[in-house]
Design a protein around this motif. Structure first.
Motif, PDB file in Angstrom:
ATOM      1  N   PHE A 541      39.704 -40.761 130.074  1.00  0.00           N
ATOM      2  CA  PHE A 541      40.327 -41.972 129.561  1.00  0.00           C
ATOM      3  C   PHE A 541      40.239 -42.095 128.049  1.00  0.00           C
ATOM      4  CE2 PHE A 541      35.932 -43.183 130.538  1.00  0.00           C
ATOM      5  CZ  PHE A 541      35.544 -43.890 129.399  1.00  0.00           C
ATOM      6  N   ALA A 542      39.439 -41.251 127.370  1.00  0.00           N
ATOM      7  CA  ALA A 542      39.337 -41.343 125.909  1.00  0.00           C
ATOM      8  C   ALA A 542      38.841 -40.022 125.350  1.00  0.00           C
ATOM      9  CB  ALA A 542      38.403 -42.480 125.489  1.00  0.00           C
ATOM     10  N   GLU A 543      39.179 -39.776 124.094  1.00  0.00           N
ATOM     11  CA  GLU A 543      38.662 -38.635 123.335  1.00  0.00           C
ATOM     12  C   GLU A 543      38.171 -39.166 121.995  1.00  0.00           C
ATOM     13  OE1 GLU A 543      39.898 -34.016 122.410  1.00  0.00           O
ATOM     14  OE2 GLU A 543      41.473 -35.530 122.654  1.00  0.00           O
ATOM     15  N   GLN A 544      36.995 -38.708 121.557  1.00  0.00           N
ATOM     16  CA  GLN A 544      36.344 -39.290 120.387  1.00  0.00           C
ATOM     17  C   GLN A 544      35.874 -38.204 119.419  1.00  0.00           C
ATOM     18  OE1 GLN A 544      32.956 -41.712 121.364  1.00  0.00           O
ATOM     19  NE2 GLN A 544      32.877 -42.652 119.329  1.00  0.00           N
ATOM     20  N   SER A 545      36.199 -38.389 118.157  1.00  0.00           N
ATOM     21  CA  SER A 545      35.677 -37.506 117.114  1.00  0.00           C
ATOM     22  C   SER A 545      34.212 -37.841 116.886  1.00  0.00           C
ATOM     23  CB  SER A 545      36.469 -37.688 115.821  1.00  0.00           C
ATOM     24  OG  SER A 545      37.825 -37.333 116.008  1.00  0.00           O
ATOM     25  N   LEU A 546      33.373 -36.824 116.805  1.00  0.00           N
ATOM     26  CA  LEU A 546      31.941 -37.034 116.672  1.00  0.00           C
ATOM     27  C   LEU A 546      31.540 -37.092 115.202  1.00  0.00           C
ATOM     28  CD1 LEU A 546      30.693 -34.647 119.487  1.00  0.00           C
ATOM     29  CD2 LEU A 546      30.949 -37.133 119.571  1.00  0.00           C
ATOM     30  N   PRO A 547      30.741 -38.077 114.809  1.00  0.00           N
ATOM     31  CA  PRO A 547      30.360 -38.227 113.401  1.00  0.00           C
ATOM     32  C   PRO A 547      29.530 -37.040 112.906  1.00  0.00           C
ATOM     33  CG  PRO A 547      29.039 -39.665 114.793  1.00  0.00           C
ATOM     34  CD  PRO A 547      30.108 -39.091 115.661  1.00  0.00           C
ATOM     35  N   GLY A 548      29.817 -36.629 111.678  1.00  0.00           N
ATOM     36  CA  GLY A 548      29.063 -35.534 111.075  1.00  0.00           C
ATOM     37  C   GLY A 548      29.467 -34.171 111.561  1.00  0.00           C
ATOM     38  N   GLN A 601      42.646 -50.702 135.592  1.00  0.00           N
ATOM     39  CA  GLN A 601      43.138 -49.664 134.682  1.00  0.00           C
ATOM     40  C   GLN A 601      42.412 -49.628 133.346  1.00  0.00           C
ATOM     41  OE1 GLN A 601      47.391 -50.030 134.313  1.00  0.00           O
ATOM     42  NE2 GLN A 601      47.731 -50.084 136.518  1.00  0.00           N
ATOM     43  N   HIS A 602      41.525 -50.573 133.085  1.00  0.00           N
ATOM     44  CA  HIS A 602      40.813 -50.600 131.813  1.00  0.00           C
ATOM     45  C   HIS A 602      39.349 -50.272 132.051  1.00  0.00           C
ATOM     46  CE1 HIS A 602      44.506 -52.436 130.715  1.00  0.00           C
ATOM     47  NE2 HIS A 602      44.220 -53.627 131.208  1.00  0.00           N
ATOM     48  N   VAL A 603      38.776 -49.482 131.171  1.00  0.00           N
ATOM     49  CA  VAL A 603      37.372 -49.127 131.283  1.00  0.00           C
ATOM     50  C   VAL A 603      36.797 -48.939 129.889  1.00  0.00           C
ATOM     51  CG1 VAL A 603      37.887 -46.658 131.511  1.00  0.00           C
ATOM     52  CG2 VAL A 603      35.716 -47.545 132.342  1.00  0.00           C
ATOM     53  N   VAL A 604      35.548 -49.364 129.702  1.00  0.00           N
ATOM     54  CA  VAL A 604      34.814 -49.227 128.446  1.00  0.00           C
ATOM     55  C   VAL A 604      33.438 -48.673 128.787  1.00  0.00           C
ATOM     56  CG1 VAL A 604      33.961 -50.397 126.379  1.00  0.00           C
ATOM     57  CG2 VAL A 604      36.021 -51.235 127.526  1.00  0.00           C
ATOM     58  N   ALA A 605      32.940 -47.732 127.972  1.00  0.00           N
ATOM     59  CA  ALA A 605      31.635 -47.136 128.215  1.00  0.00           C
ATOM     60  C   ALA A 605      30.956 -46.848 126.885  1.00  0.00           C
ATOM     61  CB  ALA A 605      31.763 -45.859 129.039  1.00  0.00           C
ATOM     62  N   ALA A 606      29.635 -46.734 126.918  1.00  0.00           N
ATOM     63  CA  ALA A 606      28.863 -46.456 125.710  1.00  0.00           C
ATOM     64  C   ALA A 606      27.623 -45.663 126.081  1.00  0.00           C
ATOM     65  CB  ALA A 606      28.481 -47.756 124.999  1.00  0.00           C
ATOM     66  N   THR A 607      27.084 -44.899 125.112  1.00  0.00           N
ATOM     67  CA  THR A 607      25.901 -44.084 125.360  1.00  0.00           C
ATOM     68  C   THR A 607      25.236 -43.721 124.038  1.00  0.00           C
ATOM     69  OG1 THR A 607      25.084 -42.114 126.523  1.00  0.00           O
ATOM     70  CG2 THR A 607      27.117 -41.876 125.255  1.00  0.00           C
ATOM     71  N   HIS A 608      24.005 -43.233 124.107  1.00  0.00           N
ATOM     72  CA  HIS A 608      23.319 -42.653 122.946  1.00  0.00           C
ATOM     73  C   HIS A 608      23.756 -41.199 122.800  1.00  0.00           C
ATOM     74  CE1 HIS A 608      20.441 -45.902 122.101  1.00  0.00           C
ATOM     75  NE2 HIS A 608      20.369 -46.085 123.418  1.00  0.00           N
ATOM     76  N   TRP A 609      23.798 -40.724 121.548  1.00  0.00           N
ATOM     77  CA  TRP A 609      24.156 -39.316 121.297  1.00  0.00           C
ATOM     78  C   TRP A 609      23.415 -38.830 120.075  1.00  0.00           C
ATOM     79  CZ3 TRP A 609      27.055 -37.225 117.076  1.00  0.00           C
ATOM     80  CH2 TRP A 609      27.365 -35.862 117.209  1.00  0.00           C
ATOM     81  N   ARG A 610      22.934 -37.604 120.166  1.00  0.00           N
ATOM     82  CA  ARG A 610      22.220 -36.984 119.045  1.00  0.00           C
ATOM     83  C   ARG A 610      23.102 -35.914 118.419  1.00  0.00           C
ATOM     84  NH1 ARG A 610      16.401 -33.750 119.339  1.00  0.00           N
ATOM     85  NH2 ARG A 610      16.085 -33.578 117.068  1.00  0.00           N
ATOM     86  N   SER A 611      23.320 -36.013 117.124  1.00  0.00           N
ATOM     87  CA  SER A 611      24.159 -35.061 116.408  1.00  0.00           C
ATOM     88  C   SER A 611      23.407 -33.754 116.186  1.00  0.00           C
ATOM     89  CB  SER A 611      24.581 -35.652 115.070  1.00  0.00           C
ATOM     90  OG  SER A 611      23.482 -35.681 114.175  1.00  0.00           O
ATOM     91  N   PRO A 612      24.125 -32.677 115.853  1.00  0.00           N
ATOM     92  CA  PRO A 612      23.443 -31.397 115.574  1.00  0.00           C
ATOM     93  C   PRO A 612      22.414 -31.496 114.459  1.00  0.00           C
ATOM     94  CG  PRO A 612      25.795 -31.057 115.880  1.00  0.00           C
ATOM     95  CD  PRO A 612      25.581 -32.532 115.831  1.00  0.00           C
ATOM     96  N   THR A 613      22.533 -32.458 113.565  1.00  0.00           N
ATOM     97  CA  THR A 613      21.560 -32.620 112.473  1.00  0.00           C
ATOM     98  C   THR A 613      20.343 -33.419 112.897  1.00  0.00           C
ATOM     99  OG1 THR A 613      22.652 -34.627 111.683  1.00  0.00           O
ATOM    100  CG2 THR A 613      23.431 -32.521 110.790  1.00  0.00           C
ATOM    101  N   GLY A 614      20.310 -33.931 114.118  1.00  0.00           N
ATOM    102  CA  GLY A 614      19.180 -34.692 114.613  1.00  0.00           C
ATOM    103  C   GLY A 614      19.333 -36.195 114.499  1.00  0.00           C
ATOM    104  N   ALA A 615      20.419 -36.682 113.910  1.00  0.00           N
ATOM    105  CA  ALA A 615      20.641 -38.121 113.769  1.00  0.00           C
ATOM    106  C   ALA A 615      21.141 -38.701 115.095  1.00  0.00           C
ATOM    107  CB  ALA A 615      21.648 -38.389 112.656  1.00  0.00           C
ATOM    108  N   TRP A 616      20.664 -39.930 115.401  1.00  0.00           N
ATOM    109  CA  TRP A 616      21.059 -40.584 116.644  1.00  0.00           C
ATOM    110  C   TRP A 616      22.137 -41.631 116.377  1.00  0.00           C
ATOM    111  CZ3 TRP A 616      19.877 -39.420 121.593  1.00  0.00           C
ATOM    112  CH2 TRP A 616      18.839 -38.519 121.804  1.00  0.00           C
ATOM    113  N   TYR A 617      23.047 -41.752 117.333  1.00  0.00           N
ATOM    114  CA  TYR A 617      24.159 -42.695 117.241  1.00  0.00           C
ATOM    115  C   TYR A 617      24.330 -43.412 118.576  1.00  0.00           C
ATOM    116  CZ  TYR A 617      25.700 -40.261 112.984  1.00  0.00           C
ATOM    117  OH  TYR A 617      25.780 -39.708 111.724  1.00  0.00           O
ATOM    118  N   VAL A 618      24.965 -44.566 118.503  1.00  0.00           N
ATOM    119  CA  VAL A 618      25.534 -45.210 119.689  1.00  0.00           C
ATOM    120  C   VAL A 618      27.029 -44.952 119.655  1.00  0.00           C
ATOM    121  CG1 VAL A 618      26.106 -47.411 120.777  1.00  0.00           C
ATOM    122  CG2 VAL A 618      23.777 -46.979 120.018  1.00  0.00           C
ATOM    123  N   LEU A 619      27.522 -44.299 120.685  1.00  0.00           N
ATOM    124  CA  LEU A 619      28.950 -44.015 120.804  1.00  0.00           C
ATOM    125  C   LEU A 619      29.546 -44.901 121.893  1.00  0.00           C
ATOM    126  CD1 LEU A 619      28.983 -40.097 120.723  1.00  0.00           C
ATOM    127  CD2 LEU A 619      29.120 -41.688 118.794  1.00  0.00           C
TER     128      LEU A 619
END
Length: 670
Positions: A541-548, A601-619
């Motif tokens: 349902f979605a595609e997201q560019s990852l920060p960094g 037909q509508h959906v929203v989701a969120a999760t924690h994600w760790r970038s290759p540099t070790g920084a954490w994000y909420v996506l």
């Protein structure tokens, strides 16, 4: 359908309202009140009993016998907090109508706490004791609608009674959210806000379309069609009644003789005779579809299967199978898919297969369009027989394409539908590998197909790739997989949304993009085994560019629909990986929901994600209707698009929500 009870003239908590006004409002708006009651009543009652119960609930709105809220006088028609809104086709503002409507909702909701197989032998509590119109010899059904009405009915059946009532109040009565919450609270609902939220999920963004469907004949218990009840069962019951009377008379006579001491000598007791097979248990009366009928019918399901196998004329075998089904002897292994009844057949079932496979004799029946039944006995006749039951109501070209006929050593053999022209196997975890041909014998039975590995390991996921014949104008390939039931589950795929693209319908999962997508999420199917799954759809349902980074990740909603109507949703985050089969990360697991379906037909989701540099994000990400996202809690952020990335500690607590095109707010699925 008269109901003989005395009218109550005290309306509400001490408030008085002329009972004639309430009666006039009920009579004037009787059809809309009955429709609201029908929608609120639990679908488990069945359509016939729901029709009668809906009329009973409305007719009793001026009378005693319904449950009350604390502090309210028993049987009183409650005075409304609000008179209701007026919209396009909205409810009238009469206080009398609003009071009657509140009582209708409260009484309909009370049915959720009644005995499941009501009427029961043990009387229900006084507040729940049924009193409804009785119809003998006929079954009443609302007129059937189209596929949209059927799909909506399935979605409504998945939710609770308060959510069904909220849907009717919002769309049929045109009340606002606040008015609906207030009315449900006055009706005794513990969580009216949650009921309104679920109702909004079912309605989606197109309220006018869903409102039109709810006003169709499918949901109108005032416009019904009639059919006779089971004539054969009624005749058998009469015969059983006569036999019981005769047996009672004979037993009474013997007791009198014994008491009087007639002195007559007793003849040796004869061995009991087997009860002759009659009616639904008569092997001669089994329904048999002519060969080739599947190519000349518009109903392509199990009813189009002709009997196959080398023992379809073995009346002794068929009689044993039917007798075991009706009265399983001690030691019989009986298994059934969730929601599948294992009661004896009410009418002669349809014979699908009878033959010998792998050291056992197998018989397959199709019962009244509702279930498939498998009977198996060892060829040596030394072991115990087996019975398997699975629901298959409303099956179609794909979901009636195969049935498990035998299992051995983690593999299964299938009886394929007569319209299957080609069969092959492939591995979902090897999306680049071609499909391998699957051998099928003259009876339509496949060679052994390995099943998914159990015990938590997931190194492969075998599926069957079938193609239907061009004779039924359904020439296409599709995938099915074994999830532990007699009927394999149909796998589909919904492509990711394009820029401004409209909603896309699920399509067959045989293309390259679909196979690549399923390779990352196939192992999540393990949690669905043995739950009576009809079909599973993979929707990115979605595609997201990852920060960094220059990489992107996908958001997938995997929806499993069961034969009993309930759905389960697995929301998964698919980050970049070095392996094409690296499993996705599970973000949310939701049961009994309309999310990711036609009515959610509508959906929203969120999760924690760790970038290759070790920084954490909420996506966070939303489906195509999301115009902005927001995160609150120990971390805050907002975006004007369907995706969001906010720097946050690994243990940050947060809540995510999306703003939709119609201005509504939707929380992230948990």
């Amino acid at each position: 359908m008269p109901l003989h009870t005395s009218p109550l003239r005290i309306l509400g908590n001490g408030a008085r309202l002329d009972v004639k006004e309430a009666e006039a409002a009920l009579v004037e708006h009787y059809p809309r009140l009955v429709r609201l009651a029908y929608l609120t009543l639990p679908p488990r009652l069945g359509r016939h009993r729901r029709v009668l119960a809906a009329h009973a609930v409305v007719q009793r709105a001026l009378y005693g016998g319904a449950s009350t809220t604390p502090g309210q006088r028993a049987g009183a028609v409650p005075a409304p907090r609000t008179a209701g809104s007026v919209g396009d086709g909205g409810a009238p503002q009469s206080p009398a109508y609003a009071g009657v409507r509140l009582r209708v909702v409260r009484s309909a909701l009370a049915f959720d706490s009644r005995p499941r197989w009501w009427p029961a032998r043990v009387p229900a509590p006084a507040t729940l004791r049924p009193s409804m119109p009785v119809v003998r010899g006929l079954r009443l059904f609302p007129r059937a609608g189209g596929i949209e009405e059927f799909t909506l009915d399935r979605a409504v059946a998945e939710v609770t009674g308060p959510s069904r009532a909220a849907l009717g109040l919002l769309l049929l009565e045109c009340l606002s959210d606040d008015e609906t919450r207030a009315l449900l609270g006055e009706a005794g609902v513990a969580g009216p806000a949650e009921a309104v939220r679920v109702a909004r999920e079912i309605a989606g963004g197109d309220h006018d379309r869903v409102r039109t469907l709810l006003r169709s004949p499918e949901f109108d218990p005032c416009t019904v069609q009639t059919r006779p009840s089971d004539l054969l069962r009624r005749r058998n019951r009469r015969r059983a009644g006569v036999a019981a009377v005769v047996l009672f008379a004979v037993a009474g006579g013997m007791a009198v003789d014994a008491a009087m001491g007639t002195g007559r000598s007793e003849a040796p007791a004869a061995a009991p005779r087997p009860v002759p097979a009659v009616g639904a248990l008569d092997p001669v009366a089994l329904a048999r579809t002519p060969a080739g009928q599947w190519a000349d019918t518009s109903r392509v399901d199990f009813s189009a299967w002709a009997p196959r196998g080398g023992r379809t004329d073995d009346e002794a075998l068929l009689g044993r199978a039917l007798g075991t089904w009706a009265r399983p002897p001690a030691g019989t292994a009986v298994t059934r898919a969730p929601g599948t009844p294992d009661v004896p057949p009410a009418q002669s079932p349809r014979l699908l297969f009878a033959g010998e496979l792998g050291g056992e004799t197998v018989v397959l029946f199709h019962d009244a369009g509702v279930r498939v039944v498998r009977y198996a006995e060892p060829l040596s006749r030394d072991g115990a027989p087996e019975l398997d039951f699975a629901r298959v109501d409303d099956a179609d070209v794909t979901t009636a394409a195969a049935v498990v006929v035998s299992r051995s050593g983690g593999a299964a053999r299938y009886l394929l539908a007569p319209w299957i022209a080609e069969s092959a196997t492939r591995d979902l975890l090897a999306p680049d590998s071609p499909a391998r041909p699957l051998a099928v014998d003259a009876d339509g039975v496949t060679a052994a197909v390995s099943g998914p590995a159990g015990g938590g390991s997931c190194t492969s996921w075998p599926v069957m790739q079938l193609r239907s014949s061009e004779k039924i104008v359904e020439k296409h390939a599709f995938l099915v997989t074994d999830l532990g039931d007699l009927s394999p589950a149909h796998l589909t795929h919904t492509p990711k949304p394009g820029s401004g693209a409209p909603a896309r319908q699920p399509r067959e999962a045989t293309g390259g993009d679909a196979l690549v997508g399923w390779a990352r999420t196939a192992c999540s199917l393990q949690g669905l085994r043995g739950s009576g799954v009809r079909a599973v759809n993979h929707w990115q349902f979605a595609e997201q560019s990852l920060p960094g980074t220059r990489a992107s990740a996908g958001w997938v909603c995997t929806r499993a629909d069961t034969w009993r109507g309930q759905g389960r949703v697995l929301v998964q985050f698919v980050p970049p990986a070095t392996s094409a089969t690296a499993p996705a990360e599970l973000v949310a697991d939701r049961r009994n929901t309309a999310l990711c379906s036609r009515f959610g037909q509508h959906v929203v989701a969120a999760t924690h994600w760790r970038s290759p540099t070790g920084a954490w994000y909420v996506l966070a990400a939303g489906s195509r209707a999301a115009t902005g996202l927001q995160v609150t809690g120990s971390v805050r952020g907002a975006s004007k698009g369907p995706t969001l990335a906010v720097p946050a500690p690994r243990d940050a607590t947060f809540r995510a929500s999306a703003r939709l095109r119609d201005g509504a707010t939707m929380p992230a699925v948990r």
